[in-house]
Design a protein around this motif. Structure first.
Motif, mmCIF file in Angstrom:
data_model
loop_
_atom_site.group_PDB
_atom_site.id
_atom_site.type_symbol
_atom_site.label_atom_id
_atom_site.label_comp_id
_atom_site.label_asym_id
_atom_site.label_seq_id
_atom_site.Cartn_x
_atom_site.Cartn_y
_atom_site.Cartn_z
ATOM 1 N N CYS A 133 0.820 -1.216 0.000
ATOM 2 C CA CYS A 133 0.000 0.000 0.000
ATOM 3 C C CYS A 133 0.849 1.259 0.000
ATOM 4 C CB CYS A 133 -0.927 0.010 1.209
ATOM 5 S SG CYS A 133 -2.253 -1.211 1.122
ATOM 6 N N GLY A 134 1.891 1.275 0.803
ATOM 7 C CA GLY A 134 2.699 2.471 0.927
ATOM 8 C C GLY A 134 1.898 3.609 1.550
ATOM 9 N N GLU A 135 2.335 4.864 1.300
ATOM 10 C CA GLU A 135 1.675 6.031 1.872
ATOM 11 C C GLU A 135 0.486 6.486 1.045
ATOM 12 O OE1 GLU A 135 2.155 7.764 4.671
ATOM 13 O OE2 GLU A 135 3.678 6.392 5.374
ATOM 14 N N SER A 136 0.459 6.110 -0.220
ATOM 15 C CA SER A 136 -0.556 6.654 -1.129
ATOM 16 C C SER A 136 -1.975 6.229 -0.748
ATOM 17 C CB SER A 136 -0.253 6.215 -2.568
ATOM 18 O OG SER A 136 -0.272 4.790 -2.664
ATOM 19 N N ASN A 137 -2.109 5.095 -0.060
ATOM 20 C CA ASN A 137 -3.445 4.618 0.318
ATOM 21 C C ASN A 137 -3.891 5.094 1.705
ATOM 22 O OD1 ASN A 137 -2.141 2.004 -1.353
ATOM 23 N ND2 ASN A 137 -4.189 2.693 -1.996
ATOM 24 N N TYR A 138 -3.047 5.883 2.373
ATOM 25 C CA TYR A 138 -3.370 6.361 3.723
ATOM 26 C C TYR A 138 -3.247 7.879 3.767
ATOM 27 C CZ TYR A 138 -2.892 1.454 5.030
ATOM 28 O OH TYR A 138 -3.053 0.084 5.114
ATOM 29 N N ALA A 139 -4.229 8.562 3.217
ATOM 30 C CA ALA A 139 -4.173 10.027 3.092
ATOM 31 C C ALA A 139 -4.133 10.709 4.453
ATOM 32 C CB ALA A 139 -5.379 10.519 2.287
ATOM 33 N N LYS B 190 1.868 17.565 8.864
ATOM 34 C CA LYS B 190 1.598 18.739 9.697
ATOM 35 C C LYS B 190 2.519 18.787 10.904
ATOM 36 C CE LYS B 190 -3.311 19.068 8.494
ATOM 37 N NZ LYS B 190 -4.694 18.917 9.014
ATOM 38 N N ILE B 191 2.797 17.629 11.500
ATOM 39 C CA ILE B 191 3.580 17.580 12.736
ATOM 40 C C ILE B 191 5.066 17.742 12.473
ATOM 41 C CG2 ILE B 191 4.196 16.178 14.738
ATOM 42 C CD1 ILE B 191 1.338 17.240 14.739
ATOM 43 N N PHE B 192 5.543 16.980 11.506
ATOM 44 C CA PHE B 192 7.001 16.927 11.290
ATOM 45 C C PHE B 192 7.451 17.588 9.999
ATOM 46 C CE2 PHE B 192 5.873 13.083 13.744
ATOM 47 C CZ PHE B 192 6.490 13.429 14.941
ATOM 48 N N GLY B 193 6.494 18.092 9.209
ATOM 49 C CA GLY B 193 6.857 18.731 7.957
ATOM 50 C C GLY B 193 7.364 17.752 6.925
ATOM 51 N N GLN B 194 7.022 16.464 7.065
ATOM 52 C CA GLN B 194 7.470 15.472 6.072
ATOM 53 C C GLN B 194 6.747 15.664 4.747
ATOM 54 O OE1 GLN B 194 6.757 11.676 7.786
ATOM 55 N NE2 GLN B 194 8.343 11.890 9.363
ATOM 56 N N LYS B 195 7.419 15.386 3.670
ATOM 57 C CA LYS B 195 6.816 15.463 2.346
ATOM 58 C C LYS B 195 6.206 14.101 1.997
ATOM 59 C CE LYS B 195 10.065 18.957 0.657
ATOM 60 N NZ LYS B 195 11.063 19.281 -0.395
#
Length: 379
Positions: free
Chosen positions: A360-366, A374-379
């Protein structure tokens, strides 16, 4: 002799008080300190007389004008006031009869107030009872048997109380006698129940053995009551004429039936809407599914779209509580989904879950991605 208090102070009003304010102030004090309400209380008796005296002056425009100019000296014969003091309190401040203001305060008539006709028709008392029903019975209506005790007209004497009934000679059939009380030159009248006939106005020479002269007995009664569809917990139903019988031809009271609805294992009610929670598996929430949803009339199919999040609410129109006398109108069934996370996975299942998560990776968990951004400024 103690110095007289200012009349305005006695009534607790200022000098600009109008007639209505004066009357209300006097009414309050008369009720508080009346001898019938304070038997044997000398302090209350004095306060009652003091209030009468103050109101007798201030309610009369002419006397009030003299008092405002000369004070108590205006009514002191030794000072030339010429009014003769307050030995008799002529008309009690504009009232032809003290009973006009005090009648009914203490259950009697004062100085000519109206007497209650105890021999007239007397309505019967209302009776309270409770019936317990299920959630479904409240929703769709039901017939229930209700048992209760009531006071009824004696069948042995047909409510007469016995034979050889005569008018009480003491009260002359009124059921009341007049009591006169004198204080400080004043006479007060009040009506009380006649002791000779106990307020009935009648003397029964041969009392009924069944009701012992009362004309009424107690009975157990059973009714089949129709509980309307849509009734809610705590609501009441009035059954007219099913309470205690009246006296002297008076109408019977009512049976006031309180409805208690048992709690349901699944459903909760708010108005005419019904709420419940439905568990979903991870797969059903992820892939979507047709599931069975419990309703008041059994299970019903409902489609869950893929990607349904925990806490999502769905509405099934017209599956709630029928409106009372609503001609078929009903509320809704609203259910909230709770996604159940599986427990006790074996190693094979855990490995499959890890493979699934990696795919799934990150793309399936918006939401997951936005949160950490928002918390860590991660892209």
């Amino acid at each position: 002799m103690a110095e007289k208090r200012d009349y305005y102070e006695v009534l607790g009003v200022d000098k600009n008080a109008d007639a209505s304010t004066l009357k209300k102030a006097y009414y309050k004090l008369a009720k508080q300190y009346h001898p019938d309400a304070n038997p044997g209380d000398k302090v209350a008796e004095e306060k009652f007389k003091e209030a009468n005296e103050a109101y007798e002056v201030l309610s009369d425009p002419e006397k009030k004008a003299k008092y405002d100019q000369f004070g108590h000296a205006a009514f002191d014969p030794s000072m030339g006031g010429g009014t003769g003091g307050f030995g008799g309190f002529g008309g009690f401040g504009g009232f032809d009869d003290l009973g006009d203001i005090l009648g009914g305060m203490f259950g009697g008539a004062f100085g000519g107030g109206r007497r209650q006709n105890r021999n007239g028709p007397i309505p019967g008392d209302d009776i309270g009872a409770t019936v317990t029903i299920s959630f479904e019975e409240a929703a769709f209506g039901v017939k229930k048997d209700v048992s209760y005790n009531r006071v009824c007209k004696c069948r042995a004497c047909n409510g007469a109380g016995g034979s050889d009934v005569q008018t009480c000679s003491t009260c002359r059939g009124t059921g009341q006698v007049t009591r006169v009380q004198r204080m400080g030159g004043m006479a007060f009248q009040s009506s009380v129940a006649c002791d000779a006939c106990r307020g009935s106005g009648k003397i029964i020479k041969n009392p009924c053995n069944t009701c012992r002269g009362t004309g009424q007995t107690r009975e157990s009664k059973k009714l089949t009551v129709s509980i309307p569809a849509g009734i809610d917990n705590g609501e009441r139903i009035a059954l007219r004429g099913q309470g205690n019988d009246g006296r002297n031809g008076g109408p019977a009271g009512d049976l006031i039936l309180g409805v208690s609805v048992r709690a349901h294992q699944i459903f909760e009610r708010d108005g005419y809407n019904v709420y419940c929670e439905v568990p979903l598996t991870v797969a059903e929430a992820t892939l979507g599914a047709d599931i069975n949803v419990p309703t008041l009339e059994g299970n019903a199919k409902h489609t869950i779209p893929e990607g349904t999040q925990p806490g999502t609410r769905f509405t099934m129109k017209g599956k709630g509580i029928p409106y009372v006398n609503g001609n078929g109108k009903r509320g809704d069934l609203i259910f909230r989904v709770a996604v159940e996370i599986p427990k006790g996975l074996n190693e094979k299942q855990k490995a499959a879950m890890r493979t699934f998560a990696e795919s799934c990776g990150e793309s399936n968990y918006a939401k997951h991605k936005q949160f950490f951004k928002k918390i860590f400024g991660q892209k």
